[in-house]
Scaffold this active site. Structure first.
Site, PDB file in Angstrom:
ATOM      1  N   SER A  81       0.741  -1.241  -0.044  1.00 60.00           N
ATOM      2  CA  SER A  81       0.000   0.106  -0.086  1.00 60.00           C
ATOM      3  C   SER A  81       0.832   1.290   0.117  1.00 60.00           C
ATOM      4  O   SER A  81       1.972   1.122   0.355  1.00 60.00           O
ATOM      5  CB  SER A  81      -0.821  -0.080   1.050  1.00 60.00           C
TER       6      SER A  81
ATOM      7  N   TRP B 107      -7.434  -7.592  -4.486  1.00 61.64           N
ATOM      8  CA  TRP B 107      -8.752  -7.643  -4.914  1.00 61.64           C
ATOM      9  C   TRP B 107      -8.949  -6.341  -5.247  1.00 61.64           C
ATOM     10  O   TRP B 107      -8.881  -5.325  -4.384  1.00 61.64           O
ATOM     11  CB  TRP B 107      -9.687  -8.118  -3.858  1.00 61.64           C
TER      12      TRP B 107
ATOM     13  N   GLN C  97      -1.868  19.291  -2.839  1.00 62.62           N
ATOM     14  CA  GLN C  97      -0.399  19.457  -2.325  1.00 62.62           C
ATOM     15  C   GLN C  97       0.813  19.363  -3.423  1.00 62.62           C
ATOM     16  O   GLN C  97       0.822  18.221  -3.852  1.00 62.62           O
ATOM     17  CB  GLN C  97      -0.156  19.207  -0.904  1.00 62.62           C
TER      18      GLN C  97
ATOM     19  N   HIS D 190       4.645  19.313  -3.215  1.00 57.54           N
ATOM     20  CA  HIS D 190       5.800  18.935  -2.107  1.00 57.54           C
ATOM     21  C   HIS D 190       7.005  19.744  -2.897  1.00 57.54           C
ATOM     22  O   HIS D 190       7.170  19.756  -4.123  1.00 57.54           O
ATOM     23  CB  HIS D 190       6.304  17.694  -1.930  1.00 57.54           C
TER      24      HIS D 190
ATOM     25  N   LEU E  83      10.058  11.170  -4.025  1.00 54.85           N
ATOM     26  CA  LEU E  83      10.216  12.189  -2.925  1.00 54.85           C
ATOM     27  C   LEU E  83      11.693  12.319  -2.211  1.00 54.85           C
ATOM     28  O   LEU E  83      12.184  11.160  -1.937  1.00 54.85           O
ATOM     29  CB  LEU E  83       9.229  11.849  -1.703  1.00 54.85           C
TER      30      LEU E  83
ATOM     31  N   GLU F 145      11.005  16.029   3.473  1.00 53.67           N
ATOM     32  CA  GLU F 145      11.210  17.492   4.100  1.00 53.67           C
ATOM     33  C   GLU F 145      12.042  17.207   5.474  1.00 53.67           C
ATOM     34  O   GLU F 145      12.598  18.340   5.846  1.00 53.67           O
ATOM     35  CB  GLU F 145       9.539  17.839   4.641  1.00 53.67           C
TER      36      GLU F 145
END
Ligand SMILES: Cc1cc2nc3c(=O)[nH]c(=O)nc-3n(C[C@H](O)[C@H](O)[C@H](O)COP(=O)(O)OP(=O)(O)OC[C@H]3O[C@@H](n4cnc5c(N)ncnc54)[C@H](O)[C@@H]3O)c2cc1C
Length: 570
Positions: A46, A160, A235, A237, A247, A250
């Protein structure tokens, strides 16, 4: 007839919010309720595993931090669009979540004396980002997933794909899904449901998000008549690695990294004299965009313009200990070692402030249905989220919605399952898409969608640009992309990608319509034709409804408890 499995609670999504909800529903019902957690990827894939920098909570009051300060920082960061009661609830409950996670095995980084360590983050007036190196999401997910596995009442349905909700005027009844391994279509019947399907970042090509963040849950709710709230607030970044968009946390600036333009100038002093690189993200992202626009950026071989993030002065030891993942990313993806070299970065799509309209308890307008995590708009983030507040929100509202869904399921009998709704969904998915008569290449449509969003709904927006983007997205919706060339049943990702595209087109329209209507600049939504915040007309939440006559916008008030809006300077 379609096969139907029954459980008490259905949780769609297994990121931090979904897993936290599963644990709380189990605890609240003492393991008596049956739960299904359905995810289109394996739970441990995820998107939440990507979170890097930290989870916000006030832990060290002895160093000056306070709940009051965290609440105020969140509201000011939101450009006063946050519901203040919700921000307060986040702040009050977040510390308990940090300690609870520790009891479940979370390996928080520590100080020399054994205290849980915290690092500074943008827009926060004290160091309150609780972290585990620069892999906070991975460790949080592992902690939550391991905890879920201890409970036999939680059943995981990894891989699924949920296609739609089964709701009627009585409320929530369940959802329909395709098992990717077999291609089977099945219904999940439940007394209560929680949508925890994450954000919509893959509407953009240049994004930090996982490729699975395709707005499915938002589109499901929208199709079921639930409004999407504040979708115009996306947003960006400040520090996406160029050219991949991966990324650079931060936390790198929290630990002392600075931003410089092509002349080596530390330009943030012109834009946020006090907070510098640790101003909120909307401000730092716009500063980078201005530097580039005004010719002080650099151009990468890919053609992308950027500025530099400089970590060299932090020293090898600190970088290896606290920023090891981003060092690895720079070395693997760019052949750059931040211990010795500058990192090319630019603003990148990173977070969806808006989402499924839910109240302070995460409840939607549909009885028996809640939403949590990035999919939900509670709203704590308002027009601009502060870094590290999202994982805190996922934990806090995962807990709140898990408990609420359990209470509901324990006190309600199972209603009759409306098979009609399942049949309609099966028809939409198979007749309309799998066997659809389209001729156009859906991947080209997706590419055009991303290009449109990158170009017109980015850091700087104009009414003219947004009107053009809306026209283009509406035209894309009308193009005949609904068909699947690959007719195999097992792992048919072509089929899934077309379903995802349909969700993304619907949700993109809500982003653009909200942004076009909002004639002001607030937080991450900056209109160059309306550069000022306008509290008189726009201190309100946008609600986008899907109707038979197309999209309809409405508005609802912001909850203001103790902080009256004032000018936002850093
Ligand atoms: C690179 C990166 C770093 C970040 N770092 C931080 C940080 O340090 N601190 C912080 O607070 N925030 C951070 N964020 C934001 C934060 O990671 C996310 O907001 C948060 O993890 C979202 O979690 P979630 O549980 O809401 O959803 P997600 O983790 O996005 O999970 C969504 C779930 O829904 C499932 N799903 C989606 N659609 C379907 C469907 N149709 N059928 C079945 N299942 C479906 C997915 O499979 C997945 O299980 C970061 C974001 C990015 C992009």
């Amino acid at each position: 007839m379609t096969e139907t499995v029954s459980q008490d609670i259905l949780i769609i999504g297994s990121g931090i919010a979904g897993l936290r909800a599963a644990i709380e529903a189990t605890r609240r019902s003492e393991g008596k309720l049956s739960l299904a957690v359905v995810s289109k990827v394996h739970a441990m894939r995820s998107h939440s595993v990507c979170a890097q920098g930290g989870t916000a909570a006030v832990l060290h009051a002895d160093r000056g931090d306070s709940a009051e300060a965290h609440i105020f920082d969140t509201i000011k960061g939101s450009d006063y669009l946050a519901d203040q009661d919700a921000a307060e609830r986040l702040v009050v409950l977040a510390p308990g979540e940090i300690y609870q996670m520790e009891h479940w095995g979370m390996p928080w980084s520590r100080e020399e004396d054994g205290r849980v360590a915290q690092r500074p983050f943008g827009g926060h007036s004290y160091p309150r980002a609780t972290f585990a190196g620069d892999r906070v999401g991975f460790y949080e997910m592992q902690t939550l997933y391991d905890t879920c596995l201890r409970y036999p009442n939680i059943k995981f349905y990894h891989e699924w794909y949920v296609t739609g909700l089964v709701v009627d005027k009585e409320g929530f009844h369940g959802a329909t899904a395709i098992e990717l391994r077999s291609g089977n279509f099945q219904a999940f019947k439940a007394k209560a449901g929680i949508i925890a399907t994450g954000g919509a970042g893959r509407l953009y090509a240049f994004a930090t998000y996982s490729h699975s963040s395709t707005a499915d849950g938002l589109a499901m709710a929208y199709r079921a008549g639930i409004p999407l709230k504040d979708m115009e607030f996306i947003q960006f970044h400040p520090t996406g690695l160029v050219p991949s968009g991966v990324l650079i946390t931060e936390g790198a600036r929290g630990d002392g990294g600075i931003l410089v333009n092509k002349d080596g100038e530390r330009f943030m002093k012109k834009y946020a004299a006090e907070k510098l690189e640790l101003a909120p993200r909307d401000i730092v992202a716009r500063a980078i965009a201005r530097e580039i626009q005004e010719g002080r950026g650099l151009r990468d071989e890919s053609g992308l313009e950027h500025v530099h993030l400089d970590l060299r002065h932090l020293g090898a030891e600190k970088i290896k200990e606290r920023l090891s993942e981003i060092r690895e990313v720079c070395m693997k993806l760019r052949g750059i070692d931040p211990i010795e070299q500058l990192i090319p970065v630019r603003y990148v799509c990173h977070f969806t402030m808006g989402g499924i309209h839910a109240n302070i308890d995460g409840a939607t307008q549909v009885k028996g249905l809640w939403s949590a995590g990035e999919a939900a708009c509670i709203s704590v983030n308002g027009a601009n989220r502060l870094g590290t507040n999202s994982t805190a929100i996922c934990l806090v509202w995962g807990g709140i919605t898990g408990a609420a869904a359990a209470e509901y399921a324990m006190h309600h009998e199972s209603a009759n399952f409306p098979q009609q709704g399942v049949m309609q969904e099966e028809k939409r998915v198979y007749d309309g898409i799998f066997h659809g008569g389209g001729r156009e290449n859906p991947y080209e449509i997706k590419h055009e969608l991303e290009k449109t969003m990158d170009e017109y709904a980015n850091v700087f927006r104009t009414g003219e640009g947004l009107a053009e983007a809306l026209k283009r997205v509406r035209a894309l919706k009308g193009r005949a992309y609904q068909h699947v060339e690959d007719k195999s049943r097992e792992y048919n990702m072509n089929f899934v990608n077309v379903l995802e595209l349909q969700s993304m087109l619907d949700v993109a329209e809500t982003v653009l319509a909200g942004a076009h209507a909002r004639q002001e600049s607030r937080g991450a939504h900056f209109r160059t034709d309306f550069p000022k915040r306008d509290d008189t007309h726009w201190l309100k939440h946008t609600l986008a409804y899907m109707t038979t006559n197309g999209l309809r916008l409405d508005y609802c008030p912001v909850t203001i408890t103790r902080f009256q809006p004032k000018e936002r300077t850093y």
